[in-house]
Design a protein around this motif. Structure first.
Motif, short mmCIF file in Angstrom:
data_model
loop_
_atom_site.label_atom_id
_atom_site.label_comp_id
_atom_site.label_asym_id
_atom_site.label_seq_id
_atom_site.Cartn_x
_atom_site.Cartn_y
_atom_site.Cartn_z
N HIS A 81 6.18 4.63 -2.75
CA HIS A 81 7.59 4.51 -3.16
C HIS A 81 8.33 3.41 -2.40
O HIS A 81 9.54 3.29 -2.54
N GLU A 82 7.62 2.63 -1.60
CA GLU A 82 8.27 1.56 -0.85
C GLU A 82 8.79 0.49 -1.82
O GLU A 82 8.04 -0.03 -2.65
N PRO A 83 10.08 0.15 -1.76
CA PRO A 83 10.62 -0.85 -2.69
C PRO A 83 10.18 -2.26 -2.30
O PRO A 83 9.69 -2.51 -1.20
N ARG A 84 10.41 -3.16 -3.21
CA ARG A 84 10.11 -4.57 -2.94
C ARG A 84 11.17 -5.13 -2.01
O ARG A 84 12.36 -4.87 -2.18
N TRP A 88 5.55 -9.29 -0.07
CA TRP A 88 6.68 -9.14 -0.99
C TRP A 88 6.47 -8.08 -2.08
O TRP A 88 7.37 -7.84 -2.88
N SER A 105 5.96 -4.34 -3.93
CA SER A 105 6.44 -2.97 -3.73
C SER A 105 5.27 -2.09 -3.33
O SER A 105 4.10 -2.52 -3.34
N ARG A 138 3.90 0.46 -4.88
CA ARG A 138 2.95 0.67 -5.98
C ARG A 138 2.13 -0.58 -6.24
O ARG A 138 0.92 -0.51 -6.51
N GLU A 139 2.78 -1.74 -6.16
CA GLU A 139 2.04 -2.98 -6.37
C GLU A 139 0.98 -3.19 -5.29
O GLU A 139 -0.14 -3.63 -5.59
N ARG A 192 6.48 -8.82 6.87
CA ARG A 192 7.36 -7.95 6.08
C ARG A 192 8.19 -7.07 7.01
O ARG A 192 9.41 -6.91 6.84
#
Length: 379
Positions: free
Chosen positions: A10-13, A113, A115, A117-118, A162
């Motif tokens: 669930h970590e956002p970009r 960079w 997210s 899920r990515e 990051r």
């Protein structure tokens, strides 16, 4: 409120994932030149034209690695997986260009960079392609361990950068919060002082308007002056916040400006006394003394019932400066509670400079505010 921990999924970009820029286009162009030169200069390369054409598919992956890191990884490592599959199924010679080590760049971009899920999807895909590549090249265990370590190192570097960027953003938020608190104190000190003076003058004007109209006119003029000062100071603060270019700031009010608070003919009478070497104080200490005196005067005017005299005394005592604001009014405990954020802000201001600020009933009546600040500021 207890903060909720987000899982990696669930970590956002990150917010600094910028769109395609000139540097990205230059990187893609440089890679295309290198790949074409290697394809032209390697006579031992099997299926030279086809392999070179596939290698050029990494160009859009390099260009779009920041705004679309998952797409870049799937494209770049998809090409690497296709070549590994062809090499494994046909048992031909080496089908890869050395320039294709550029597939590590989209992998770094994914960790930097992408997210959550990515990152999960992309690293799983990369692991599968890397496994296929090791089988296609009949790599030894040493080579496999080295390859896995290199991929892990690239991901770790992206994660470190990051984290550092996220830490920098958090520090900026903390600085902004501190600036907001400082601005809130300045607004409170400035506006409350002038508005209190306006309120006192208005009350006096209402009492004498009928019997002494000429004095009422003078009081109205004083109210106009105080209101103009309030608006001027508020506009100065807002302009400093809104303008990005350099601003000509007025000198910060300090101990030398305290005599302007004196009102020998007012009700209550305000007397200012300065003693000792009070020049060349550090600007934070100098400004804090003025604001503490101003806020204490405002509280006394508001809450000291029946006060006839308010004394402001600043004295240098060795390595500290002592400020005392004393009134002779009647102040009950409930009145003291009405000082609201004023006393809290005064205490915070003094503590930031390594000093202290106390307030309470005086031994002979009235209310006493005493602040002690080190001359050199906090250690």
């Amino acid at each position: 409120m207890v903060p909720v921990r987000r899982s990696l999924w669930h970590e956002p970009r990150p917010r600094d994932a910028a769109p395609v820029g000139r540097d990205d286009v230059l990187l893609g162009g440089a890679y295309a030149v290198v790949a074409l030169l290697e394809g032209a200069l390697r006579p031992d390369l099997t299926w030279r034209i086809g392999v070179t054409a596939l290698a050029l598919l990494l160009v859009p992956a390099l260009v779009w690695r920041r705004p679309r890191p998952l797409v870049a990884v799937l494209l770049a490592w998809g090409v690497a997986g296709l070549l590994a599959g062809l090499q494994l199924s046909t048992d031909v010679g080496d089908l890869g260009l050395d320039a294709m080590t550029a597939v590590l760049v989209p992998l770094y971009a994914l960790a930097r960079w992408g997210s959550g899920r990515e990152i999960a999807v992309g690293t799983t895909f990369v692991a599968g392609v890397a496994t296929l590549g090791m089988l296609a090249t009949s790599a030894t265990w040493t080579e496999r361990i080295g390859g896995i370590g290199l991929l892990g190192l690239v991901v770790a570097i992206g994660a470190v950068f990051r984290y550092r960027a996220d830490l920098g953003r958090r520090q900026q938020v903390e600085v902004r919060n501190e600036e907001r608190m400082a601005l809130a104190r300045e607004l409170h000190d400035t506006v409350a002082h002038h508005v209190s003076a306006i309120a006192v003058q208005a009350q006096a004007g209402g009492v004498i308007a009928a019997s002494q109209p000429e004095r009422a006119a003078a009081i109205l003029a004083a109210i106009e002056v105080e209101a103009s000062r309030t608006l001027a100071e508020m506009r100065s603060m807002v302009r400093a916040l809104r303008e990005e270019d350099a601003v000509d700031y007025a000198p910060q009010a300090g101990v030398a400006d305290l005599p302007a608070l004196a009102r020998p003919d007012g009700t209550p009478r305000v007397v200012v006394s300065l003693d000792g070497a009070l020049t060349r104080l550090p600007r934070p200490v100098d400004g804090a003394l003025f604001r503490l005196a101003q806020e204490s005067l405002t509280n006394a005017v508001r809450h000291a019932r029946g006060a006839t005299r308010i004394g402001i005394e600043v004295r240098r005592e060795g390595d500290v400066v002592r400020l005392r604001v004393v009134d002779d009014g009647r102040t009950s405990g409930s009145d003291a509670a009405r000082h609201g954020f004023g006393l809290r802000g005064m205490g915070e201001r003094a503590q930031l400079l390594g000093g202290s600020c106390t307030a309470g009933p005086g031994a002979g009546g009235g209310w006493v505010v005493e602040a002690v600040l080190p001359v050199e500021g906090p250690a």
